[in-house]
Structure formats: structure tokens, C-alpha cells
Design a protein around this motif. Structure first.
Motif, PDB file in Angstrom:
ATOM      1  N   LYS A 215      68.071  23.073  64.389  1.00  0.00           N
ATOM      2  CA  LYS A 215      69.461  22.104  63.821  1.00  0.00           C
ATOM      3  C   LYS A 215      70.647  22.807  63.920  1.00  0.00           C
ATOM      4  O   LYS A 215      71.541  22.403  64.525  1.00  0.00           O
ATOM      5  CB  LYS A 215      69.235  21.807  62.377  1.00  0.00           C
TER       6      LYS A 215
ATOM      7  N   ASP B  45      74.841  17.852  56.003  1.00  0.00           N
ATOM      8  CA  ASP B  45      75.325  17.588  57.422  1.00  0.00           C
ATOM      9  C   ASP B  45      76.436  18.875  57.698  1.00  0.00           C
ATOM     10  O   ASP B  45      76.705  19.032  58.671  1.00  0.00           O
ATOM     11  CB  ASP B  45      75.730  16.453  57.389  1.00  0.00           C
ATOM     12  N   HIS B  46      76.939  19.441  56.396  1.00  0.00           N
ATOM     13  CA  HIS B  46      77.966  20.245  56.468  1.00  0.00           C
ATOM     14  C   HIS B  46      77.926  21.263  55.442  1.00  0.00           C
ATOM     15  O   HIS B  46      77.625  20.919  54.301  1.00  0.00           O
ATOM     16  CB  HIS B  46      79.328  19.504  56.350  1.00  0.00           C
TER      17      HIS B  46
ATOM     18  N   SER C  64      71.986  11.099  54.719  1.00  0.00           N
ATOM     19  CA  SER C  64      73.139  11.202  55.916  1.00  0.00           C
ATOM     20  C   SER C  64      73.030  10.153  57.026  1.00  0.00           C
ATOM     21  O   SER C  64      74.225   9.752  57.372  1.00  0.00           O
ATOM     22  CB  SER C  64      73.256  12.657  56.149  1.00  0.00           C
ATOM     23  N   GLU C  65      71.804  10.378  57.650  1.00  0.00           N
ATOM     24  CA  GLU C  65      71.683   9.736  59.070  1.00  0.00           C
ATOM     25  C   GLU C  65      71.803   8.296  58.855  1.00  0.00           C
ATOM     26  O   GLU C  65      72.362   7.499  59.507  1.00  0.00           O
ATOM     27  CB  GLU C  65      70.786  10.285  59.779  1.00  0.00           C
TER      28      GLU C  65
ATOM     29  N   CYS D 151      79.716  10.107  50.167  1.00  0.00           N
ATOM     30  CA  CYS D 151      79.780  11.622  50.527  1.00  0.00           C
ATOM     31  C   CYS D 151      78.997  12.183  49.188  1.00  0.00           C
ATOM     32  O   CYS D 151      79.530  12.090  48.110  1.00  0.00           O
ATOM     33  CB  CYS D 151      80.971  12.273  50.867  1.00  0.00           C
TER      34      CYS D 151
ATOM     35  N   ASP E  33      79.118  26.043  58.290  1.00  0.00           N
ATOM     36  CA  ASP E  33      80.179  25.466  59.319  1.00  0.00           C
ATOM     37  C   ASP E  33      81.661  25.908  58.876  1.00  0.00           C
ATOM     38  O   ASP E  33      82.584  25.790  59.971  1.00  0.00           O
ATOM     39  CB  ASP E  33      80.349  23.936  58.831  1.00  0.00           C
TER      40      ASP E  33
ATOM     41  N   LYS F 109      74.396   6.717  55.533  1.00  0.00           N
ATOM     42  CA  LYS F 109      75.668   7.197  55.622  1.00  0.00           C
ATOM     43  C   LYS F 109      76.165   7.767  54.292  1.00  0.00           C
ATOM     44  O   LYS F 109      77.222   7.371  53.911  1.00  0.00           O
ATOM     45  CB  LYS F 109      76.458   5.946  56.459  1.00  0.00           C
TER      46      LYS F 109
ATOM     47  N   GLU G  10      68.415  14.411  54.672  1.00  0.00           N
ATOM     48  CA  GLU G  10      68.995  14.365  56.131  1.00  0.00           C
ATOM     49  C   GLU G  10      68.878  12.465  56.536  1.00  0.00           C
ATOM     50  O   GLU G  10      69.781  12.171  57.166  1.00  0.00           O
ATOM     51  CB  GLU G  10      68.000  15.214  57.213  1.00  0.00           C
TER      52      GLU G  10
ATOM     53  N   ILE H  11      76.546  10.767  53.041  1.00  0.00           N
ATOM     54  CA  ILE H  11      76.491  12.071  53.890  1.00  0.00           C
ATOM     55  C   ILE H  11      76.464  13.026  53.157  1.00  0.00           C
ATOM     56  O   ILE H  11      77.423  13.407  52.098  1.00  0.00           O
ATOM     57  CB  ILE H  11      77.540  11.973  54.964  1.00  0.00           C
ATOM     58  N   TYR H  12      75.683  14.111  53.354  1.00  0.00           N
ATOM     59  CA  TYR H  12      75.720  15.479  52.276  1.00  0.00           C
ATOM     60  C   TYR H  12      76.351  16.602  52.849  1.00  0.00           C
ATOM     61  O   TYR H  12      76.458  16.892  53.839  1.00  0.00           O
ATOM     62  CB  TYR H  12      74.053  15.933  52.057  1.00  0.00           C
TER      63      TYR H  12
ATOM     64  N   ILE I 232      84.579  13.414  55.045  1.00  0.00           N
ATOM     65  CA  ILE I 232      83.322  13.017  55.414  1.00  0.00           C
ATOM     66  C   ILE I 232      83.051  11.459  54.797  1.00  0.00           C
ATOM     67  O   ILE I 232      82.448  10.631  55.448  1.00  0.00           O
ATOM     68  CB  ILE I 232      82.276  13.853  54.708  1.00  0.00           C
TER      69      ILE I 232
END
Lengths: 552, 552
Positions: free
Chosen positions: A181, A146-147, A119-120, A73, A211, A123, A116, A125-126, A230
Motif C-alpha cells: 500500500k 488513506d492519509h 474510505s473507498e 472524513c 504522508d 467515501k 479501508e 474517508i479516514y 478530504i
């Protein structure tokens, strides 16, 4: 204008810091106010950024993927009090030429898409922890995560004030990510983009702009907790060892940039550049461990890095080059062996990284405003991964048979599995799928040819190349094509290529480069933004802009 | 500048002729060289066109649908020898302002999409019989047809020479239809767009630029035969009687255009217009026959025609109006009754026409470069079809409760089946689907509310409106909003709206208005096209353009 160098490393960062806490990395934005790119005459106040800041960010995102397999993360946060990021520096924009603005936005868009992609697909993940105001490009950076967490201190807000303040768009993905998005309701998005001071607190959550909001008192702990949650979702390995991305083997001369496996030759008089990519000197490694041991000397990774640098160099530093020839040189089987190796070892984190890196570099070609022409000649190795260069090109010319006095085998294209899924374009299709949108049956035929060298006449017949010429026609035909291309308006070429390259479906990514960027570039030409009385020119002067009220 | 009137009828056509042969109509382009719009100082040579020519074409396409139910195939052909159509008139483009160019392209795009809508949804299917050269906009017109025939006379060709000749794009759908409709391979499309003289004969078929080529000797017979084959595929009725589209009941005053059910009020000082749509005075007709008997007095058709004219008038003739208020006035149940009638009678050809016409008019709103704000007040009838105006708006304000001294019921929105599928946007989704892209569950909730009046607070809660205000806040909030909007750059609003209105998927249609048009508008600002040394300015002068070689 000074040369822009896209290479850097953490020892040279002026604007970003990296900190590590087990499987969580903190990417801390702490822009050096006096650190404008190439000594630009503007101050990077309030964590505002220019291309130089983004070059470091891009480098950090890349290195985290390659050098830190343990990081699952990445938390983007600000190193300054009370401000997260004020977005692109407005003085810098005001002083930039049109080309500089467009090029700056393109690169920052690619960086955010790279986040992105991380993250995708990696893995890694930001999470974006907005501790202070995030305005304009600052919030657009957050949108790539992502969050998104926002501190609830009755002060910190997210905002897209470009339209009211500067008469331009939130054009680095902002409008598209808000609607596509975050899926913010269109009328709320319209309101949000009209409110200079932005939106804070629970309303920002209700509107899906962030979020979660977290009280100041619980901020640090909650960010850390969320980061670890995450991280737990990631499939990255626990005990792997990263590889070091060493400085590129690069030699910059007046008309040439020479890398270990890529050459870039410039012919300014003709507005022409030639990018030559050399196939691997060795066969594929004997094992995944051996590939790891090669590190950044592993051929596919070397080529990705060198080709990327060459493309970025061309964009920023060779602005009057309109046409780029793609050539390859070497052994097709060597390329295919490396492709096979990458595919077979796909479960390995590093091989996965390399594949996605090659994908991103090829995507950079797709959105580069130069005409690409692939020349497929004897001695070339347009096979598998390198054949994508031919499919990314606007035209491809292939030699039929051999040349007099040249005893090498006739030129061939050799398809590999790589061409059928490893490197999707931004539109979600492979280059072959996009190319053969109107004849899916050809795709099936081509699958049957995997591994078989396809020579000139057959390649033309199959539609893999634009045209195939015999030796005695080659020079004339190429000369005519290059002269013709050079005679066309560079702007018309840019617009034409931006359309013809993207047949079929659109994605959020292609909407950012197509719909959003095209409108922004239009606005970047309008007197209401850039004229002497325009908002971008007058910002900060105390004088209000005067707008032509005509609606176009 | 002279007022542009979008109303015409065949008795006034100068450029098009209609001929009928049973279930086949011939739409013959025979442009009057001296018939430039509003006496424009250019000659419409070689069947080149300006907005006036396209206004007639649009009228003809509409009338064929409504006045000629028996027509199942429409053949577009040229009334001149050896030339089909030379495209948009270049002198006209050279003399046009930026706004005029953009507006011209938008309308011609809508006309071509209207042709495709006719083929697809009215089963009045278009065939284009290219008897002579079809260049630029001429070929783009052909691209709108379902079937393209090209005479094989060793001379006639199809061409998109905009880029080499004029340094602009084939921007009226050309690039998008070549790649996405005809699915021409991208490198062939690139070649095709570089060849001034175009492509003819079997090569045009091989490249999928046309569907067939026919020798001169068999031309007329083959076109007729093909037209009858196409007609046989249509489901249009055999013995139906068309309805006449009479001249609009329209009164144009200095600050007002008054129609029978639509009023357009202009407040130039504030850059503000108000469009008020009145609900039906009568209930729905007792029968389909009764609706036919009403002809163009049938309320949904009247509203479609009047609203369309008002929107087109605003675009061309009120260029400095930036904000348009949508109001409705009347009985919601009357609107819903008409919607129900339309839905129940959907098997009837005329009701189908009216529904698709309303759909097209609403799409015109979606691509109009004005900020739309719906005001939902007591006495309004934002129900079913008319509620789409609120959903098409960039913002919607709704009054909570009643006004002092006004004994009408509180304002309400009433959803109908119409809002869940009758009027898809260009992106293929309904306005509600687009609006609630991020919360599909809301759509389900809303379906449960069909037919029930939804008042202010609930509408805001459900997200159907942007905000709801009590009477004592209304005037101030509206004033602030209008002042704020008026203070923004008109260009930034245009770009922002062009993005925020189109969340989610893209289609060929939205790509034409988004990707292609945005790039073309950018090019329409570039000195390489429009500067004193630009190609569009110098075309025909004998002087070659001088291009800035920088690639942006």
C-alpha cells in the motif's frame, strides 16, 4: 474462558470517544488502562489494545457509516499526550492461547480492512493524525487510513518494533501494507522493521511511511484543514439522516443463539453448528424512504448484522465447533425483491452501506476457520444474496425433488444480479468467478438463468452445488460427510480451506490473510516467540530471550 | 546430521532412469527401496521419495535441458507395476526435524517449478503418464506436467490423501495447482482432498484432475503418440549438440567451499557466511559456436551452477548461518559483455537455457531463509546479472569513494539490459520493478543509466542500494548491522523476509511459496500433525491419532 461479545455501543465504550465537527468526525483512542477484556490480568497502558478495544473500534467504524451519513472524513487520533498507540498489548499476547492470538489478529485485520472499505466505498474517508508514538499495531492502525499525518515534535515516531522486541511479525497487515500500500522499498522496510524506536520527521515522509509531518505549532489547524479537504472529496449526502443501529434482537441460550432472522444451533457433541437464515417476511419496501424508515429492521441489514454476530460468536466462543451448516428458510422471491431494491437504489447512501456491509460479512465467512456446508432443501431460499452462502461454503448438498410428507416445492437455487458483482471476495472476484475460474463459459450460461429457480439435478449439472441427492440418500450421505469431516485434523482443515477458498488472483487483502497471517501463525507456534525462553514470554521481565539459531 | 550433497549425475542415480526415443525422453521413476538419503532409516516403498530422490530428479531435469537439446518432450512415468508414486515417504517425514521438512518441501517445490519452467521456456515439454496410483506428492509431481494422462485400468487413481491420512496439506504445490493451474472447482477440490483412495477414470477428467484417461490396451501407443504430438509443438533445434554438465570444480573444507568462480566462507561463531562471486576472467566468446565450445566453462553457466550449489549447501548444511554476505570480485565490463552476448544470442537454445537457469538460481535466493546483505566495495563487479544479487539482497551497503591504501576505482553498480527483464522474480516482476513499485518513474531514470557506472552516493540517491558509507564509517556500520541481525529471532527474520521480498502481485508460484507453504509450515508445528498423538507420528502404527478439536 469468558464469552466474548462483539456487540457494543457508544454508551458502553471504555476506550474510544467520538466527537463531531460538521462533516468531520474525530475517533479518539483513549484506552482505559483498567479496561482489559473480560477482566484480563493486564493493564492497557499507553493506548495499547486488546480484542475489547478493537470490538469498540469496529463498532464505531460501523456506526459512523450508518448513523452519520453527514460524516465525510474520520480523523483517528489519540486522546493521550505523547502517545498515539503502543499497539497490541504484549502481556495480553503473552498470556493468550494460540487460538486467541490468531482470532484476535483476524478480527483486527478485518477491522482495519473495514476502515479501508469505508474510505473507498462509503467515501467516509479516514485520516490518521499521529500525535505521539505509533508503534506496532498502533502504526498498523494508521496504515489503514488513506492519509497519515505525523506530528513533528522531534519525539513522535512511527515504528514496527515487533521483530526486534517480540520476535513476531507486524502481522496485522503491517508488512503487507508497508510494501503493497505504502510501497516502501523493500530494504527500507527491512530497516524500518528492525529499528525499535522507529522513524520520525521528514525521513518518515521520504520513506513513504507517512504522508506528511507537521510542526507541533501548526498541528491542530493542519489536521483540521486536511480533514476538511478530504471531506470535500467525498460524495456522501449533505442533509441525510442516519439510521440507528439498535441492540440486536438476540437471545443466548446454552446451545442456541436466536436472532430475529438468524438462528445458531450448537451440537457440541458432534462439533457441529447450524446457522439458519430466514428470508424476509415482507416484500421489498415501496420506496427508498420506506426502507430508511425501517432502519435496522430493513431485512438485508438485519441479516447482515445477525449473521455477522453469529459468525464472530462461533469463532470466539465455540472453538471446538468444526463444521457449520448453512440453511435458509423462506421465500426466494422475497430475497430477490430485496436484492433488486438494493441494486436499484444503489445511488442512495444507505443502500450502498448495506450492500458493502453484506459484502464484508460474507468475507468474514471466507476467512473463518470452520468448514461450511450449505444444505439446500425444500423450503429454503438460497436466492441472490443468500445464495452467496452456498457459494461461500466448502461443500453444498442439494435435495433433488421433494421429501415424503413435505408438500413444499423442490429445493431451488435462484441466481440474481447480486451473484454477479455485488459481493466480491477479498481476491477481487465474485464467488461465482472464483468457483468457475476454469470454465468462464459456465458463468455466461448462469447469467442466462438469472431469476429462474434451478432445481437439484440441474444445479449439480451446472456446478452450482457440490452434489445433489434424492431424499432416500440424503440422511446417510450427510451423516457420512459430517462424520468424515469430524474425523479430520482441525488444523489440516483450516490450512486446506485457507488455500482452496482463494483460487486465482491475490490482492493486498488476501495477502494479509494468506501470506502474512500464515507466516505469523507459524511464528506464533515457534519456541523463539512463545517458548519459556521466547521473546513474547520474557518481554518486560528484564531477561533476554534465548533463540534457537536454526534458520528454517 | 550428514551433509547433503545436491550434486549427482546419471551414473550415480539410484532412483531414476532415462531412456530416449528420438525427440522424446522417458524419465522413469524406479525408486530403490533401500536407497534412502544418507542411509536414513526408512524404506522407500512404492516409489515414495525423499530428498535424495528429488536431488536426482532435479539433476535429470537440468541435464535434459543442457545435454539433450534434441529432446522436445519428456514423459515422466513409473518403472514399477501398478504404482506411479506414493508421494513423499511418510516415515521420512515422521522422523524429520521441522527444518528438514521445510527444506525438503522447498526444494521439491523448486524442482516442480523447474519442470514447468522447462515446458514453458525451454520447450522441453513435460507429459506425465500415470501408470498406477499417484498419491500425494506423486500426484503433485504429475501436476507439474503440461499434460497428465492416467491409465484407465479400474485401479489407478490420482489422490491427495495427505489431509485424511496424515493431517498435513498437499503442500508441494498440490492445493495451489489444483485450484490455480488445473482450475478444479473449489468444492470438488475439497472432496478430492478428502478421499484417501482418490479419483480414477473419466471422473478424473471431468474434474480436470487429469487431461485424459486411456485404456490399458492402448496405453503405450497413446502415450507415445501424445509425446510425439507434444514434441511437434516445441521450437527446440533438431540437430544441435548438447553440452556436458561436468562435476563441479568444488573443494569442501571445514569452513569453506571453494568453486572456480564462487567462494563460500563460513564464520559459524558469528552465524555468518560470505558468498563471493568472481566475474569472468576472459571477455565474452567471439561467437555462439565458441560459447558452445566452452560448454560448462562458459562463465554465466559456471556461475549459475556454482552459486546454486552454494545456496543449497547453505540451506541444508549450514542451518545456523543466519546472514549471508554477497560480494563480487572482478571486472564489471566483463560481466556486461557476457550479458550482452547472452541477450544477442537469445535465439540460440543454449543461451536461452543459461538465461533461464540464472533466473532460477536467483529465484532460489529469493526463497532462501537467510538474510542476504550485499557489500558493494572497490574491486567488485555488481553489474548486470551480478547486480541482481544486490537487488535480491535484503540490504545492500555500498562504499563511497575508495579505501586508504587501495588504488582501485570507487565501487560502482552498473545496470544492464539484464536488470530490466532477463530475470523475473516468482511474482512476475523484475527485482527492480518490485523494488520500485512505488516509484515507476525511477525505473525510467535507471534505464537511462544503463552501462554507466553508478558510484556510492548516486546509487544511494537513486535507491539502488540501502545505504552508502564512507570508508571511515564502513566497518562500524557493518559490524552494528551484523550484530543487530544476529540478535533477532531467526524465525521472525524468515517470516519478515518472506513478506518483504514479495511486494506486489502474486502468481501461482509465489502462492505456493507464500500462502500454501506458510500454512503447511504452520501445520508442521501443530501437535495434531507432529505430536506424540499426531497423525504423522502415528501413521502406520495401527493407532489412530487423537486430535485437539479446537479450530484455530
Amino acid at each position: 474462558m469468558a464469552t466474548i461479545d462483539y456487540q457494543t455501543d457508544p454508551s458502553r465504550y471504555r476506550h474510544w470517544k467520538l466527537a463531531f465537527d460538521g462533516d468531520v468526525a474525530y475517533l479518539i483512542m483513549d484506552v482505559d488502562q483498567a479496561g482489559a477484556l473480560n477482566g484480563g490480568e493486564y493493564e492497557l497502558k499507553l493506548n495499547s489494545y486488546d480484542l475489547g478495544v478493537d470490538i469498540e473500534l469496529n463498532d464505531a467504524v460501523q456506526r459512523l457509516r450508518f448513523e452519520h451519513p453527514e460524516v465525510r472524513c474520520v480523523v483517528i487520533k489519540s486522546g493521550k499526550d505523547n502517545v498515539f498507540c503502543a499497539g497490541a498489548n504484549i502481556r495480553m499476547l503473552g498470556k493468550s492461547t494460540h487460538q486467541q492470538k490468531v482470532n484476535f489478529c483476524k478480527f483486527t485485520n478485518e477491522t482495519r480492512l473495514g476502515i479501508e472499505d469505508s474510505s473507498e466505498n462509503s467515501k467516509q474517508i479516514y485520516l490518521c493524525a499521529i500525535n505521539g508514538n505509533a508503534a506496532g499495531g498502533g502504526y498498523e492502525l494508521a496504515l489503514a487510513a488513506d492519509h497519515i499525518m505525523l506530528v513533528d515534535d522531534r519525539r513522535s515516531a512511527v515504528a514496527l518494533p515487533e521483530t526486534p522486541l517480540l520476535a513476531v511479525l507486524p502481522g496485522t497487515g503491517g508488512l503487507t501494507r508497508v510494501t503493497d500500500k505504502r510501497k516502501v522499498r523493500r530494504d527500507r522496510a527491512d530497516m524500518f522493521c528492525s529499528i525499535e524506536e522507529g522513524i520520525r520527521g521528514t525521513k518518515a515522509v521520504d520513506w513513504r511511511l507517512v504522508d506528511e509531518v507537521v510542526p507541533n505549532s501548526k498541528w491542530k489547524d493542519t489536521v483540521a484543514a486536511r480533514a476538511h479537504e478530504i471531506a470535500a472529496r467525498s460524495d456522501r449526502p449533505k442533509d441525510a439522516k442516519g439510521i440507528k443501529l439498535n441492540p440486536l434482537a438476540r437471545k443466548i441460550e446454552a446451545d442456541r443463539v436466536a436472532y430475529s432472522h438468524v438462528d445458531l444451533d450448537i451440537d457440541r457433541a458432534r462439533g457441529l453448528a447450524t446457522v439458519t437464515v430466514r428470508g424476509p417476511a415482507q416484500g421489498a419496501p415501496a420506496s427508498v424512504e420506506a426502507a430508511h424508515a425501517l432502519g435496522d429492521k430493513f431485512w438485508p441489514l438485519t441479516v447482515a448484522r445477525e449473521l455477522e454476530d453469529a459468525v464472530l460468536h462461533l469463532r470466539s466462543n465455540e472453538r471446538e465447533i468444526g463444521v457449520v451448516l448453512f440453511k435458509t428458510d423462506g421465500n426466494a422471491q422475497g430475497v430477490l425483491d430485496h436484492d433488486d431494491f438494493l441494486s436499484r437504489a444503489n445511488g442512495d447512501w444507505l443502500m450502498r452501506e448495506i450492500r458493502h456491509y453484506l459484502k464484508r460479512v460474507l468475507k468474514r465467512v471466507d476467512v473463518t476457520a470452520k468448514s461450511f456446508i450449505a444444505l439446500i432443501e425444500p423450503g429454503s431460499c438460497f436466492a441472490g444474496t443468500l445464495a452467496e452462502l452456498a457459494f461461500a461454503a466448502d461443500r453444498s448438498l442439494m435435495l433433488i425433488g421433494t421429501r415424503e410428507g413435505d408438500n413444499r416445492k423442490p429445493a431451488a437455487i435462484t441466481l440474481g444480479q447480486a451473484n454477479f458483482g455485488l459481493y466480491p471476495m477479498g481476491n477481487g472476484l465474485t464467488r461465482l468467478q472464483t468457483r468457475f475460474l476454469g470454465e468462464p463459459q459456465t458463468l455466461e450460461t448462469l447469467k442466462g438463468k438469472i431469476g429462474a429457480p434451478i432445481e437439484g439435478e440441474e444445479a449439480a449439472e451446472l456446478g452450482l452445488v457440490t452434489v445433489a441427492y434424492e431424499d432416500f440418500d440424503w440422511d446417510d450421505e450427510l451423516r457420512i460427510l459430517l462424520e468424515e469431516r469430524a474425523s479430520f485434523s482441525p488444523d489440516a482443515m483450516t490450512g486446506m480451506e485457507a488455500n482452496l477458498r482463494f483460487a486465482g488472483p491475490e490482492t493486498m487483502e488476501t495477502k494479509i490473510f494468506g501470506r502474512l497471517t500464515a507466516w505469523q501463525n507459524w511464528i506464533f507456534q515457534r519456541p523463539n516467540a512463545i517458548g519459556e525462553q521466547g521473546a513474547l514470554k520474557l518481554y518486560g521481565s528484564g531477561v533476554s530471550p534465548t533463540f534457537n539459531k536454526e534458520r528454517v
